[in-house]
Design an enzyme around this catalytic site. Structure first.
Site, PDB file in Angstrom:
ATOM      1  N   ASN A  19       0.818  -1.202   0.000  1.00 31.04           N
ATOM      2  CA  ASN A  19       0.000   0.000   0.000  1.00 31.04           C
ATOM      3  C   ASN A  19       0.860   1.265   0.000  1.00 31.04           C
ATOM      4  OD1 ASN A  19      -2.618  -1.345   0.215  1.00 31.04           O
ATOM      5  ND2 ASN A  19      -1.972  -1.901   2.291  1.00 31.04           N
ATOM      6  N   CYS A  58      -5.929  -7.889  -3.460  1.00 34.39           N
ATOM      7  CA  CYS A  58      -6.454  -6.717  -4.150  1.00 34.39           C
ATOM      8  C   CYS A  58      -7.204  -7.197  -5.381  1.00 34.39           C
ATOM      9  CB  CYS A  58      -5.324  -5.766  -4.533  1.00 34.39           C
ATOM     10  SG  CYS A  58      -5.864  -4.363  -5.538  1.00 34.39           S
ATOM     11  N   HIS A 104     -13.438  -6.101   5.881  1.00 35.66           N
ATOM     12  CA  HIS A 104     -14.315  -5.065   5.338  1.00 35.66           C
ATOM     13  C   HIS A 104     -15.453  -4.771   6.305  1.00 35.66           C
ATOM     14  CE1 HIS A 104     -12.575  -4.954   1.272  1.00 35.66           C
ATOM     15  NE2 HIS A 104     -12.321  -6.230   1.496  1.00 35.66           N
ATOM     16  N   ASN A 119     -11.064  -2.013   5.837  1.00 35.47           N
ATOM     17  CA  ASN A 119     -11.514  -1.281   4.664  1.00 35.47           C
ATOM     18  C   ASN A 119     -12.998  -0.988   4.874  1.00 35.47           C
ATOM     19  OD1 ASN A 119      -9.070  -1.779   2.801  1.00 35.47           O
ATOM     20  ND2 ASN A 119      -9.653  -3.832   3.433  1.00 35.47           N
ATOM     21  N   GLU A 123      -9.709   2.622   2.026  1.00 30.41           N
ATOM     22  CA  GLU A 123      -8.889   1.422   2.166  1.00 30.41           C
ATOM     23  C   GLU A 123      -7.811   1.624   3.221  1.00 30.41           C
ATOM     24  OE1 GLU A 123      -7.907  -1.052  -1.189  1.00 30.41           O
ATOM     25  OE2 GLU A 123      -8.701   0.483  -2.547  1.00 30.41           O
ATOM     26  N   CYS A 161     -12.261  -0.459  -5.288  1.00 28.65           N
ATOM     27  CA  CYS A 161     -11.705  -1.543  -4.473  1.00 28.65           C
ATOM     28  C   CYS A 161     -12.444  -2.813  -4.852  1.00 28.65           C
ATOM     29  CB  CYS A 161     -11.863  -1.245  -2.985  1.00 28.65           C
ATOM     30  SG  CYS A 161     -11.332  -2.603  -1.898  1.00 28.65           S
ATOM     31  N   GLY A 171     -13.610  -4.838  -1.914  1.00 28.50           N
ATOM     32  CA  GLY A 171     -14.674  -4.067  -1.275  1.00 28.50           C
ATOM     33  C   GLY A 171     -15.994  -4.194  -2.009  1.00 28.50           C
TER      34      GLY A 171
END
Length: 277
Positions: free
Chosen positions: A65, A74, A162, A193, A211, A220, A223
């Protein structure tokens, strides 16, 4: 000082700097991510992704990141990795297997459209799997005190944590202020996230995302997957049907059957170059 070759790629505006480690080595990827991701003094991106050899897959993806922290997975990034290894002949055929810290994912590259479909694995709702420090078998639409307020949250793991919040138009939120409060809340021991979702109809969601380690991004993939799984769990969307997630950087198509999630979206090469490091 040495010269490093890179490829800038993006999926729905989620842009990373991709480095082919089949042909070159990176000594300190965390420091490199911080340096190269800077949009004013570096190449610019949401982070750095290394494309590495793998023993049990066509390639291995390591993602770092903006702040140098290494992520587990990802969704937008893995689509770009799949396209990269197919375009360069690293993988044979259009079906490729990519190793991640969240396991090996199977991707289908659709050459005629430029889209890539990824088997993202199963959405996990157990608080221990997310992780989130709340009791019960799952956290679905539960109103809790978090991030300095009270919010109805649904917590999902897609290989990374998440927290999905359903409500009004996410464009009205002060996300730069709100996002860090969710990311660093003690409820989430590994950070989180956070997706802010408006349900437009049973097959369409609009989303903004904060994120962990990167801040707000244009998209995302994990996400979007978590948000559709959460929408089904809350009764907003049907299972087994395509759901469109509209993000600031574009659209993703998500299908959830049982707990298994498939994601389809673009993978685009922006430019290639070299940088001295």
């Amino acid at each position: 000082m040495s010269t490093l070759s890179f490829t800038k790629m993006q999926g729905c505006g989620n842009d990373y700097i991709y480095i082919d480690c089949f042909r070159q080595q990176v000594e300190d990827p965390a420091a490199l991510a911080v340096k190269l991701s800077d949009r004013h003094k570096g190449i610019g991106g949401d982070g750095v992704i290394l494309i590495c050899p793998a023993e049990a897959a066509d390639a291995k993806m390591r993602m770092f990141n903006l702040d140098g922290s290494e992520g587990n997975m990802c969704g937008n990034g893995i689509r770009c990795v799949a396209k990269y290894v197919v375009d360069r002949g690293i993988a044979r055929g259009d079906t490729v297997r990519i190793e991640t810290r969240s396991g090996v994912k199977t991707c289908q590259v659709h050459r005629e459209t430029g889209l890539v479909t990824v088997d993202m694995g199963e959405a996990e709702f157990s608080p221990e799997d997310v992780p989130v420090k709340l009791p019960g078998e799952q956290v679905v639409g539960r109103r809790v005190r978090v991030a300095g307020g009270e919010y109805p949250i649904t917590c999902v793991s897609m290989g990374n944590p998440h927290c999905v919040v359903f409500g009004g138009d996410p464009e009205e939120l002060d996300l730069p202020a709100l996002g860090p409060r969710f990311e660093r809340d003690p409820l989430f021991p590994q950070g989180v996230n956070t997706e802010f979702i408006q349900v437009l109809d049973p097959h369409t969601l609009t989303m903004r995302v904060w994120e962990r380690g990167s801040g707000e991004t244009l998209a995302c993939g994990t996400g979007a997957c978590a948000s559709v799984a959460a929408a089904i769990a809350n009764g907003y969307c049907p299972a087994g049907e395509d759901v469109t997630v509209r993000l600031r950087g574009g659209e993703l198509t998500i299908r959830v059957e049982g707990r298994r999630v498939w994601m389809t979206g673009e993978a685009v090469t922006v430019f290639q170059g070299t940088v001295e490091v």
